[in-house]
Design an enzyme around this catalytic site. Structure first.
Site, short mmCIF file in Angstrom:
data_model
loop_
_atom_site.label_atom_id
_atom_site.label_comp_id
_atom_site.label_asym_id
_atom_site.label_seq_id
_atom_site.Cartn_x
_atom_site.Cartn_y
_atom_site.Cartn_z
N CYS A 48 0.84 -1.20 0.00
CA CYS A 48 0.00 0.00 0.00
C CYS A 48 0.88 1.25 0.00
CB CYS A 48 -0.89 -0.03 1.24
SG CYS A 48 -1.67 1.52 1.64
N CYS A 51 0.38 3.61 2.93
CA CYS A 51 1.00 3.13 4.18
C CYS A 51 2.49 3.47 4.20
CB CYS A 51 0.80 1.63 4.34
SG CYS A 51 -0.92 1.12 4.55
#
Length: 134
Positions: A48, A51
């Protein structure tokens, strides 16, 4: 001051939350849950990109706070696992996650504040979550 990190996943989050609740010192501390994507085993980095961008900012902001902060890093799984509409954290009425990363201020047994995936990397939004709970 001090940032204490504990890792969890969908099968261990409840026990981590129970430990926070039963730990006398945790009740007077600032507690967070950071919902994240798992690291990709081939790259060692999260699958991600949000993230990857948010994690260092969150850690730095929490580490610089003058009081002890406890952080449960709750890893949601690989991309196919997270994308499942029935993912436990998507359907849990306490969290109702729609994206990762999501940073949650956890107080007692409930969410007292949160930053969604498009906000979690912004220090000026993280700092208000550190304010005393009312």
């Amino acid at each position: 001051m001090t940032l204490k990190k504990v890792d969890a996943n969908p099968s261990t989050l409840e026990s981590s939350l129970q430990e926070l609740k039963s730990d006398e010192t945790s009740r007077s501390k600032i507690n967070f849950i950071l919902f994240l994507a798992d690291n990709d085993p081939t790259t060692g980095q999260s699958w991600c990109p949000d993230c990857v961008r948010a994690e260092p900012v969150i850690y730095k902001t929490l580490e610089e706070f003058p009081e002890e902060v406890k952080l449960i890093r709750a890893y949601a799984g690989d991309r196919p696992t997270w994308r499942t509409p029935a993912h436990p954290w998507r359907v849990d009425s306490r969290f109702k996650l729609t994206g990762v990363p999501t940073l949650v201020r956890w107080d007692g047994d409930s969410v007292k504040g949160r930053l969604e995936d498009h906000q979690a990397h912004l220090p000026h939004l993280i700092l208000p979550l550190l304010a005393p709970s009312t």
